[in-house]
Design a protein around this motif. Structure first.
Motif, mmCIF file in Angstrom:
data_model
loop_
_atom_site.group_PDB
_atom_site.id
_atom_site.type_symbol
_atom_site.label_atom_id
_atom_site.label_comp_id
_atom_site.label_asym_id
_atom_site.label_seq_id
_atom_site.Cartn_x
_atom_site.Cartn_y
_atom_site.Cartn_z
ATOM 1 N N ALA A 187 0.828 -1.230 0.031
ATOM 2 C CA ALA A 187 -0.129 0.100 0.061
ATOM 3 C C ALA A 187 0.857 1.363 0.041
ATOM 4 O O ALA A 187 0.527 2.304 -0.576
ATOM 5 C CB ALA A 187 -0.974 0.010 1.206
ATOM 6 N N VAL A 188 1.870 1.175 0.834
ATOM 7 C CA VAL A 188 2.800 2.582 0.640
ATOM 8 C C VAL A 188 3.583 2.523 -0.654
ATOM 9 O O VAL A 188 3.895 3.602 -0.934
ATOM 10 C CB VAL A 188 3.877 2.199 1.892
ATOM 11 C CG1 VAL A 188 5.012 3.288 1.851
ATOM 12 C CG2 VAL A 188 3.345 2.017 3.119
ATOM 13 N N LEU A 189 4.045 1.422 -1.423
ATOM 14 C CA LEU A 189 4.694 1.583 -2.466
ATOM 15 C C LEU A 189 3.698 1.645 -3.810
ATOM 16 O O LEU A 189 4.149 2.393 -4.900
ATOM 17 C CB LEU A 189 5.422 0.195 -3.024
ATOM 18 C CG LEU A 189 6.402 0.037 -1.902
ATOM 19 C CD1 LEU A 189 7.132 -1.543 -2.331
ATOM 20 C CD2 LEU A 189 7.448 0.732 -1.855
ATOM 21 N N ALA A 190 2.380 1.566 -3.538
ATOM 22 C CA ALA A 190 1.303 1.534 -4.693
ATOM 23 C C ALA A 190 1.340 2.980 -5.352
ATOM 24 O O ALA A 190 1.138 3.095 -6.600
ATOM 25 C CB ALA A 190 0.158 1.108 -4.173
ATOM 26 N N PRO A 191 1.214 4.113 -4.214
ATOM 27 C CA PRO A 191 0.963 5.617 -5.051
ATOM 28 C C PRO A 191 2.218 5.859 -5.882
ATOM 29 O O PRO A 191 2.001 6.564 -6.918
ATOM 30 C CB PRO A 191 1.244 6.402 -3.557
ATOM 31 C CG PRO A 191 0.713 5.357 -2.803
ATOM 32 C CD PRO A 191 1.381 4.273 -2.905
ATOM 33 N N VAL A 192 3.472 5.234 -5.865
ATOM 34 C CA VAL A 192 4.584 5.318 -6.869
ATOM 35 C C VAL A 192 4.610 4.488 -8.004
ATOM 36 O O VAL A 192 4.700 4.856 -9.011
ATOM 37 C CB VAL A 192 5.993 5.565 -6.020
ATOM 38 C CG1 VAL A 192 7.162 5.749 -6.880
ATOM 39 C CG2 VAL A 192 5.750 6.407 -5.038
ATOM 40 N N LEU A 193 4.352 3.245 -7.684
ATOM 41 C CA LEU A 193 4.383 2.081 -8.511
ATOM 42 C C LEU A 193 3.308 2.136 -9.545
ATOM 43 O O LEU A 193 3.522 2.014 -10.646
ATOM 44 C CB LEU A 193 4.328 0.552 -7.858
ATOM 45 C CG LEU A 193 5.673 0.325 -7.086
ATOM 46 C CD1 LEU A 193 5.465 -1.029 -6.469
ATOM 47 C CD2 LEU A 193 6.858 0.384 -8.053
ATOM 48 N N ALA A 194 2.096 2.593 -9.234
ATOM 49 C CA ALA A 194 0.818 2.521 -9.891
ATOM 50 C C ALA A 194 1.136 3.557 -11.342
ATOM 51 O O ALA A 194 0.770 2.963 -12.437
ATOM 52 C CB ALA A 194 -0.436 2.730 -9.356
ATOM 53 N N GLY A 239 13.380 2.152 5.106
ATOM 54 C CA GLY A 239 14.064 3.412 5.486
ATOM 55 C C GLY A 239 13.973 4.529 4.701
ATOM 56 O O GLY A 239 14.683 5.450 5.180
ATOM 57 N N LEU A 240 13.107 4.615 3.727
ATOM 58 C CA LEU A 240 13.294 5.517 2.808
ATOM 59 C C LEU A 240 11.910 6.307 2.635
ATOM 60 O O LEU A 240 11.764 7.411 1.990
ATOM 61 C CB LEU A 240 13.642 5.100 1.392
ATOM 62 C CG LEU A 240 15.029 4.590 1.172
ATOM 63 C CD1 LEU A 240 15.390 3.811 -0.076
ATOM 64 C CD2 LEU A 240 16.131 5.455 1.141
ATOM 65 N N LEU A 241 10.925 5.384 2.762
ATOM 66 C CA LEU A 241 9.279 5.971 2.746
ATOM 67 C C LEU A 241 8.864 5.829 4.048
ATOM 68 O O LEU A 241 8.873 4.790 4.751
ATOM 69 C CB LEU A 241 8.652 5.011 1.614
ATOM 70 C CG LEU A 241 9.306 4.836 0.187
ATOM 71 C CD1 LEU A 241 8.326 4.098 -0.632
ATOM 72 C CD2 LEU A 241 9.364 6.177 -0.356
ATOM 73 N N ARG A 242 7.993 6.788 4.146
ATOM 74 C CA ARG A 242 7.137 7.078 5.563
ATOM 75 C C ARG A 242 6.119 7.615 5.446
ATOM 76 O O ARG A 242 5.840 8.483 4.765
ATOM 77 C CB ARG A 242 8.143 7.879 6.379
ATOM 78 C CG ARG A 242 7.680 8.038 8.074
ATOM 79 C CD ARG A 242 8.375 8.962 8.835
ATOM 80 N NE ARG A 242 7.907 9.300 9.870
ATOM 81 C CZ ARG A 242 7.934 8.477 11.159
ATOM 82 N NH1 ARG A 242 8.697 7.305 11.014
ATOM 83 N NH2 ARG A 242 7.391 8.968 12.263
ATOM 84 N N VAL A 243 4.833 6.935 6.040
ATOM 85 C CA VAL A 243 3.556 7.458 5.951
ATOM 86 C C VAL A 243 2.966 7.664 7.265
ATOM 87 O O VAL A 243 3.035 6.905 8.145
ATOM 88 C CB VAL A 243 2.576 6.305 5.335
ATOM 89 C CG1 VAL A 243 1.155 6.740 5.041
ATOM 90 C CG2 VAL A 243 2.975 6.092 3.853
ATOM 91 N N SER A 272 11.014 9.595 3.416
ATOM 92 C CA SER A 272 11.292 10.023 4.931
ATOM 93 C C SER A 272 12.501 10.806 4.949
ATOM 94 O O SER A 272 12.831 11.450 5.840
ATOM 95 C CB SER A 272 11.396 8.614 5.660
ATOM 96 O OG SER A 272 12.585 7.698 5.180
ATOM 97 N N ASN A 273 13.320 10.829 3.774
ATOM 98 C CA ASN A 273 14.514 11.698 3.853
ATOM 99 C C ASN A 273 14.363 12.715 3.095
ATOM 100 O O ASN A 273 13.834 12.904 1.928
ATOM 101 C CB ASN A 273 15.442 10.791 3.270
ATOM 102 C CG ASN A 273 17.018 11.258 3.289
ATOM 103 O OD1 ASN A 273 17.275 12.330 2.272
ATOM 104 N ND2 ASN A 273 17.869 10.841 3.937
ATOM 105 N N LEU A 274 14.860 14.030 3.713
ATOM 106 C CA LEU A 274 14.633 15.366 3.066
ATOM 107 C C LEU A 274 15.560 15.450 1.649
ATOM 108 O O LEU A 274 14.758 16.055 0.963
ATOM 109 C CB LEU A 274 15.126 16.444 4.107
ATOM 110 C CG LEU A 274 14.296 16.728 5.198
ATOM 111 C CD1 LEU A 274 14.962 17.599 5.962
ATOM 112 C CD2 LEU A 274 12.643 16.711 5.061
ATOM 113 N N GLY A 275 16.297 14.686 1.642
ATOM 114 C CA GLY A 275 17.193 14.762 0.223
ATOM 115 C C GLY A 275 16.603 13.858 -0.754
ATOM 116 O O GLY A 275 16.505 14.222 -1.906
#
Length: 502
Positions: free
Chosen positions: A4-11, A57-61, A125-128
């Motif tokens: 579900a976290v990856l879906a917004p980017v993958l879709a 460690g890269l995506l945060r909801v 999750s990372n500002l960079g």
């Protein structure tokens, strides 16, 4: 939950790959709408999560990022439904059949990649990583702004790239300084740009260093958000881009950039106290409202009129964020959603109007109520929503910002903002009256699709799709003005994440 976290980017990325491989045809026309629907569905699913979720460690909801995903998904779905008729849009261009197919393929790939980049920006999750995603939106949308082969579109694309790239460089320098301050405060290199870690250890960051970083970050991300004084790219880019792209840029891209400012504000308020960000944001807000008021008075182009109103609304977001209370930030977030829906409806209407008239001049649309009552009604209701008239949600959000401002002791800024907003309402109302209620000139062309689109199915599809999507957006905006419904808890949770004070 990971899916579900990856879906917004993958879709949207999968939809972009589909367009790249298969092109744009009857079999693939729904890919974009399906991807936007999947993004919105996953955003709604994530909004019910009680605790923040981190993936790899890269995506945060959390509540704030899931709310922004709802905004992206809603506006993207509206724009993608309108894009179902985009081949008809392209058919109006003087090009060969092969070039039309290639242009449609490129259009699909770029728009889907653009949506994926925005989703990544709010999930990072990372500002960079967030910075990289926002810079990616600049690269992708530059090709979309210059999509039409005209001198004006090319100039607008270059102006957009130059100004936004200058802004993003300032933001990069700000992040370098934040990284330096984090390392000297004892954070591990892997946490030096992690948003949650920085917010947790912000009290230990060097105030002098962080003050410089805050100024650079507000200027940098503010340029992408269309805040004065880095706003000059916005009217040209939004007026030259195809209508669905303008809806995405004005309705959600500006808000994604402002989301970055909210994330920075959470850290800066703890490190510096709220005064620094309050001064920066109040200055940007009042400058943006003043620019919008002055330039709207003499506007002659209805697409540029909508673009300048975006500067006004970004200024209101900055003013609400400067106040910083729970009421103010909840109103800011509601304003983001309401503005996205209302502005999408208007840009999609303006695209239909421009396609049928062949001009974006206000005088060319004079007497629209007599020439095309349905289109005039949709555009007129969109203008009322944009001006913050009840029952639309922008009325509720603006009222919330005003109430919060007076309660927080910023009455002088609110009073000045209200004065500038009166000028803006008068200017947009005058131009809207000329377009909708003026007497049509007999010499003006009829409001009908151009010859290249008559009387084919694409022309009918363009009309029906534009009408349905515009009405859906306006109805949703009106419902939000009456009740936030299930979004209420999400709004308050997101306001808390954004650093709301009691």
């Amino acid at each position: 939950m990971t899916f579900a976290v990856l879906a917004p980017v993958l879709a949207p990325l999968l939809a972009a790959c589909g367009y790249a491989v298969l092109g744009w045809n009857k079999a693939t026309a729904w890919l974009g709408a399906l991807a936007a629907g999947a993004l919105l569905a996953s955003a709604i699913l994530l909004s019910g999560t009680a605790q923040a979720v981190t993936v790899w460690g890269l995506l945060r909801v959390d509540a704030l990022s899931s709310f922004m995903l709802v905004v992206i998904g809603a506006v993207a779905l509206l724009a993608m439904l309108a894009m179902l008729a985009s081949p008809a849009y392209l058919a109006a261009e003087p090009a060969t059949g092969h070039t039309q197919a290639r242009a449609a393929r490129r259009f699909g790939v770029l728009t889907q990649s653009f949506i994926a980049a925005m989703a990544l920006a709010v999930l990072a999750s990372n500002l960079g990583v967030m910075w990289v995603a926002i810079e990616a939106t600049t690269i992708l949308t530059a090709f979309l702004v210059g999509f039409h082969p005209s001198k004006q579109a090319t100039e607008a694309a270059w102006k957009y790239v130059v100004i936004c790239s200058a802004g993003i460089v300032l933001a990069f320098l700000g992040l370098v300084i934040v990284h330096y301050a984090a390392l000297h405060a004892g954070l591990a290199p892997s946490d030096a740009l992690d948003g949650a870690a920085l917010a947790h250890h912000a009290a230990g960051l060097d105030p002098g260093v962080m003050r410089i970083a805050a100024v650079l970050l507000v200027l940098g991300f503010g340029a992408k958000a269309g805040l004065a004084p880095m706003h000059a790219w916005l009217p040209d880019a939004h007026s030259q881009a195809p209508a669905p792209v303008s809806a995405l840029m004005s309705g959600v891209l500006l808000s994604v950039a402002f989301y970055a400012i909210l994330r920075v504000k959470v850290i800066a308020d703890v490190a510096l106290g709220p005064a620094t960000m309050r001064v920066l944001l109040v200055a940007a807000a009042l400058a943006s409202l003043a620019v919008a008021a002055l330039l709207l008075l003499a506007q002659r182009d209805y697409k540029r009129l909508l673009a300048y109103s975006s500067i006004e609304h970004m200024g209101l977001l900055a003013l609400g964020a400067a106040i910083g209370t729970r009421l103010a930030l909840a109103a800011v977030l509601l304003h983001i959603l309401g503005h996205g829906l209302g502005k999408s409806a208007l840009f999609l209407s303006s695209g239909h109007l421009h396609q049928t008239l062949g001009s974006s001049r206000i005088d060319a649309a004079r007497g629209l109520a007599q020439r095309s009552p349905l289109l005039a009604g949709a555009f007129g209701l969109g203008l009322l929503a944009l001006l913050g008239m009840p029952p639309f949600s922008l009325f509720a959000s603006e009222l919330g910002i005003v109430r919060a401002g007076f309660a927080a002791g910023l009455g002088w800024a609110i009073a000045l903002a209200l004065l500038l907003m009166l000028v803006i309402v008068a200017a947009i109302g005058r131009h809207g009256r000329r377009m909708l209620l003026g007497t049509p000139d007999p010499a003006l062309p009829p409001v009908t699709p151009p010859a290249t689109m008559q009387p084919t199915a694409p022309a009918i599809a363009l009309h029906r799709t534009a009408t349905v999507t515009v009405i859906a957006a306006l109805v949703a905006c009106a419902l939000l003005g009456i009740t936030t419904g299930p979004l209420g808890d999400l709004l308050h949770g997101a306001a808390t994440i954004a650093g709301a004070t009691p």
